[in-house]
Structures are given as structure tokens and as C-alpha cells.
Design a protein around this motif. Structure first.
Motif, PDB file in Angstrom:
ATOM      1  N   GLU A 136      30.873  26.132  33.955  1.00 53.19           N
ATOM      2  CA  GLU A 136      30.582  26.306  32.530  1.00 53.19           C
ATOM      3  C   GLU A 136      31.448  27.397  31.913  1.00 53.19           C
ATOM      4  OE1 GLU A 136      28.031  26.376  34.906  1.00 53.19           O
ATOM      5  OE2 GLU A 136      27.509  24.279  34.578  1.00 53.19           O
ATOM      6  N   LEU A 137      31.893  28.358  32.729  1.00 49.10           N
ATOM      7  CA  LEU A 137      32.702  29.461  32.221  1.00 49.10           C
ATOM      8  C   LEU A 137      34.128  29.040  31.875  1.00 49.10           C
ATOM      9  CD1 LEU A 137      31.462  32.365  34.505  1.00 49.10           C
ATOM     10  CD2 LEU A 137      30.907  31.963  32.103  1.00 49.10           C
ATOM     11  N   GLU A 138      34.485  27.791  32.166  1.00 46.52           N
ATOM     12  CA  GLU A 138      35.789  27.277  31.732  1.00 46.52           C
ATOM     13  C   GLU A 138      35.860  27.268  30.202  1.00 46.52           C
ATOM     14  OE1 GLU A 138      38.440  26.539  33.479  1.00 46.52           O
ATOM     15  OE2 GLU A 138      37.591  26.610  35.483  1.00 46.52           O
ATOM     16  N   ASP A 139      34.700  27.141  29.554  1.00 46.46           N
ATOM     17  CA  ASP A 139      34.616  27.200  28.091  1.00 46.46           C
ATOM     18  C   ASP A 139      34.622  28.675  27.688  1.00 46.46           C
ATOM     19  OD1 ASP A 139      33.815  27.297  25.415  1.00 46.46           O
ATOM     20  OD2 ASP A 139      32.245  25.772  25.667  1.00 46.46           O
ATOM     21  N   ALA A 140      35.634  29.084  26.958  1.00 46.96           N
ATOM     22  CA  ALA A 140      35.770  30.488  26.569  1.00 46.96           C
ATOM     23  C   ALA A 140      34.615  30.986  25.706  1.00 46.96           C
ATOM     24  CB  ALA A 140      37.096  30.694  25.831  1.00 46.96           C
ATOM     25  N   MET A 141      33.831  30.093  25.137  1.00 47.09           N
ATOM     26  CA  MET A 141      32.699  30.506  24.299  1.00 47.09           C
ATOM     27  C   MET A 141      31.425  30.747  25.114  1.00 47.09           C
ATOM     28  SD  MET A 141      34.114  30.889  21.483  1.00 47.09           S
ATOM     29  CE  MET A 141      32.668  31.299  20.534  1.00 47.09           C
ATOM     30  N   VAL A 142      31.450  30.453  26.405  1.00 50.44           N
ATOM     31  CA  VAL A 142      30.308  30.686  27.282  1.00 50.44           C
ATOM     32  C   VAL A 142      30.455  32.070  27.904  1.00 50.44           C
ATOM     33  CG1 VAL A 142      29.116  29.918  29.376  1.00 50.44           C
ATOM     34  CG2 VAL A 142      29.988  28.230  27.744  1.00 50.44           C
ATOM     35  N   CYS A 143      29.379  32.852  27.854  1.00 51.25           N
ATOM     36  CA  CYS A 143      29.440  34.220  28.376  1.00 51.25           C
ATOM     37  C   CYS A 143      28.902  34.359  29.791  1.00 51.25           C
ATOM     38  CB  CYS A 143      28.650  35.165  27.466  1.00 51.25           C
ATOM     39  SG  CYS A 143      29.405  35.336  25.850  1.00 51.25           S
ATOM     40  N   GLY A 144      27.973  33.525  30.183  1.00 43.75           N
ATOM     41  CA  GLY A 144      27.335  33.681  31.482  1.00 43.75           C
ATOM     42  C   GLY A 144      26.295  34.787  31.431  1.00 43.75           C
ATOM     43  N   SER A 145      25.555  34.928  32.499  1.00 43.62           N
ATOM     44  CA  SER A 145      24.512  35.950  32.579  1.00 43.62           C
ATOM     45  C   SER A 145      24.768  36.857  33.768  1.00 43.62           C
ATOM     46  CB  SER A 145      23.132  35.293  32.758  1.00 43.62           C
ATOM     47  OG  SER A 145      22.822  34.519  31.630  1.00 43.62           O
ATOM     48  N   PRO A 146      24.804  38.164  33.518  1.00 42.54           N
ATOM     49  CA  PRO A 146      25.017  39.097  34.626  1.00 42.54           C
ATOM     50  C   PRO A 146      23.853  39.068  35.618  1.00 42.54           C
ATOM     51  CG  PRO A 146      25.376  40.183  32.516  1.00 42.54           C
ATOM     52  CD  PRO A 146      24.746  38.859  32.234  1.00 42.54           C
ATOM     53  N   VAL A 147      24.193  39.253  36.880  1.00 41.25           N
ATOM     54  CA  VAL A 147      23.202  39.377  37.942  1.00 41.25           C
ATOM     55  C   VAL A 147      23.498  40.653  38.716  1.00 41.25           C
ATOM     56  CG1 VAL A 147      22.844  36.884  38.150  1.00 41.25           C
ATOM     57  CG2 VAL A 147      24.535  38.008  39.594  1.00 41.25           C
ATOM     58  N   LYS A 148      22.526  41.099  39.470  1.00 44.35           N
ATOM     59  CA  LYS A 148      22.705  42.275  40.323  1.00 44.35           C
ATOM     60  C   LYS A 148      23.400  41.859  41.613  1.00 44.35           C
ATOM     61  CE  LYS A 148      20.438  45.179  37.707  1.00 44.35           C
ATOM     62  NZ  LYS A 148      21.142  46.199  36.974  1.00 44.35           N
ATOM     63  N   TYR A 149      24.189  42.774  42.131  1.00 39.49           N
ATOM     64  CA  TYR A 149      24.887  42.554  43.395  1.00 39.49           C
ATOM     65  C   TYR A 149      24.854  43.877  44.138  1.00 39.49           C
ATOM     66  CZ  TYR A 149      28.540  41.004  46.641  1.00 39.49           C
ATOM     67  OH  TYR A 149      29.243  40.633  47.756  1.00 39.49           O
ATOM     68  N   SER A 150      24.458  43.847  45.377  1.00 40.01           N
ATOM     69  CA  SER A 150      24.287  45.066  46.155  1.00 40.01           C
ATOM     70  C   SER A 150      25.230  45.095  47.357  1.00 40.01           C
ATOM     71  CB  SER A 150      22.833  45.136  46.646  1.00 40.01           C
ATOM     72  OG  SER A 150      22.681  46.137  47.611  1.00 40.01           O
ATOM     73  N   THR A 151      25.544  46.290  47.791  1.00 36.44           N
ATOM     74  CA  THR A 151      26.325  46.431  49.018  1.00 36.44           C
ATOM     75  C   THR A 151      25.584  45.834  50.206  1.00 36.44           C
ATOM     76  OG1 THR A 151      25.442  48.667  49.268  1.00 36.44           O
ATOM     77  CG2 THR A 151      27.638  48.463  48.278  1.00 36.44           C
ATOM     78  N   ASP A 152      24.282  45.602  50.076  1.00 34.56           N
ATOM     79  CA  ASP A 152      23.531  44.947  51.151  1.00 34.56           C
ATOM     80  C   ASP A 152      24.123  43.581  51.487  1.00 34.56           C
ATOM     81  OD1 ASP A 152      21.778  47.098  51.262  1.00 34.56           O
ATOM     82  OD2 ASP A 152      20.242  46.126  50.045  1.00 34.56           O
ATOM     83  N   ALA A 153      24.772  42.944  50.516  1.00 40.77           N
ATOM     84  CA  ALA A 153      25.398  41.633  50.740  1.00 40.77           C
ATOM     85  C   ALA A 153      26.562  41.732  51.723  1.00 40.77           C
ATOM     86  CB  ALA A 153      25.880  41.045  49.419  1.00 40.77           C
ATOM     87  N   TRP A 154      27.029  42.954  51.982  1.00 41.11           N
ATOM     88  CA  TRP A 154      28.170  43.152  52.873  1.00 41.11           C
ATOM     89  C   TRP A 154      27.768  43.472  54.306  1.00 41.11           C
ATOM     90  CZ3 TRP A 154      30.708  46.967  48.928  1.00 41.11           C
ATOM     91  CH2 TRP A 154      31.142  46.240  47.811  1.00 41.11           C
TER      92      TRP A 154
END
Length: 169
Positions: free
Chosen positions: A22-40
Motif C-alpha cells: 500500500e505504501l507504493e501510493d505516495a499518499m498513503v502514510c502507514g502506521s508506526p509500530v514499536k520495534y525493540s532490540t528484543d527482536a535482535w
């Protein structure tokens, strides 16, 4: 004090906008999510810090990482992450302009909190940018630093260039 090889990175939390078609459309912003170093945990990770999205030196640094992403994967890197002090919407726009499409994630350390804990922040208040993340690269294995490179001159890309970081793997 600056983090060193052999030490574990502190726990950190970021925000980012995951790539989706959906982000291919420049008018779509998306929604931020949290990301933690725990994922590493249990993973081999390359973290590249840049001063800011859409800045001359930083903007030119990232294409080599995209171009060499398969070399990073061949070196058993699970995650390549770019971190900076921009907000997640700016970073999402920048990631789209760079054509990253989720192959490389762009994380927002908006207050440079995690970067400060690493001892790698830079104060650019004098030039109107505030406290930023600086230009450095970390190689992590299960959250432990195996390599750290800090650019000796902030307006140049030498030790944090994709080709140089690949040599550290």
C-alpha cells in the motif's frame, strides 16, 4: 562512555512504519509500530546510524546497503537496520524513496535515547539539528557488539560504508 566490542547493547525501543505494498501510493502514510532490540535476540544484526534522512551524506550512504543486501544475507546477517533521530513518517518516506521495501528497516530513535545510552550521540544544536544519532555502524551477534565503527569525519562515509561493514562480518 562509548559501548565497546564484547559488550551487550542496552535495551532500546524505536518506532517505524513497516513496508507494505500500500505504501507504493505516495499518499498513503502507514502506521508506526514499536520495534525493540528484543527482536535482535539470537540474531546477527547490522545497525547503521545516520544523522538524518534526506541529508546529502546520509542519503548517498544507503544505496550501497540496498545494492549489497544479498552479500549481507550471505554473511548470515538476519537484520540490517538504519537508525536516526527522524520521526517514523519521515523515515518511511525516506525508505520508500530509497526503494528499501522492508529489506532494510529504518528505525526512529527520535530523542536519540538509545544512541545516548551507547555513547554515540552527537550534539548538532549549533547548526539547528539538535541532538542526533551520529554516523556509526554496529555489528551485533545476539545483542553483543562484535564490531563498532564511528566515522572520524561526520560529512564523509568511510568506515561505515557498506563495503567496509561487510569486511567486519
Amino acid at each position: 562512555m562509548t559501548i565497546k566490542a564484547g559488550e551487550s547493547v542496552p535495551q532500546g525501543e524505536f518506532a517505524y512504519v513497516p513496508w507494505s505494498p500500500e505504501l507504493e501510493d505516495a499518499m498513503v502514510c502507514g502506521s508506526p509500530v514499536k520495534y525493540s532490540t528484543d527482536a535482535w535476540k539470537g540474531k546477527k544484526v547490522v545497525v547503521v546510524s545516520v544523522v538524518g534522512a534526506f541529508t546529502g551524506t546520509c542519503h548517498g550512504q544507503i544505496p550501497a546497503y540496498k545494492q549489497l543486501i544479498n552479500k549481507f544475507k550471505e554473511s548470515n546477517v538476519d537484520v540490517v537496520a538504519i537508525v536516526n533521530a527522524n520521526d517514523p513518517f519521515v523515515n518511511s518516506g525516506w525508505a520508500r524513496v530509497q526503494g528499501l521495501k522492508g529489506e532494510i528497516i529504518v528505525l526512529s530513535d527520535t530523542a536519540s535515547k538509545w544512541t545516548k545510552e551507547l555513547g554515540l550521540d552527537v550534539d548538532l544544536t549549533a547548526v539547528g539539528l539538535g541532538v542526533r544519532t551520529g554516523r556509526w555502524a554496529l555489528v551485533l551477534n545476539d545483542l553483543k557488539v562484535t564490531a563498532l565503527e564511528v566515522e572520524p569525519h561526520p560529512a564523509k562515509v568511510t568506515v561505515t560504508a557498506a563495503e567496509e561493514v561487510l569486511k567486519k562480518l
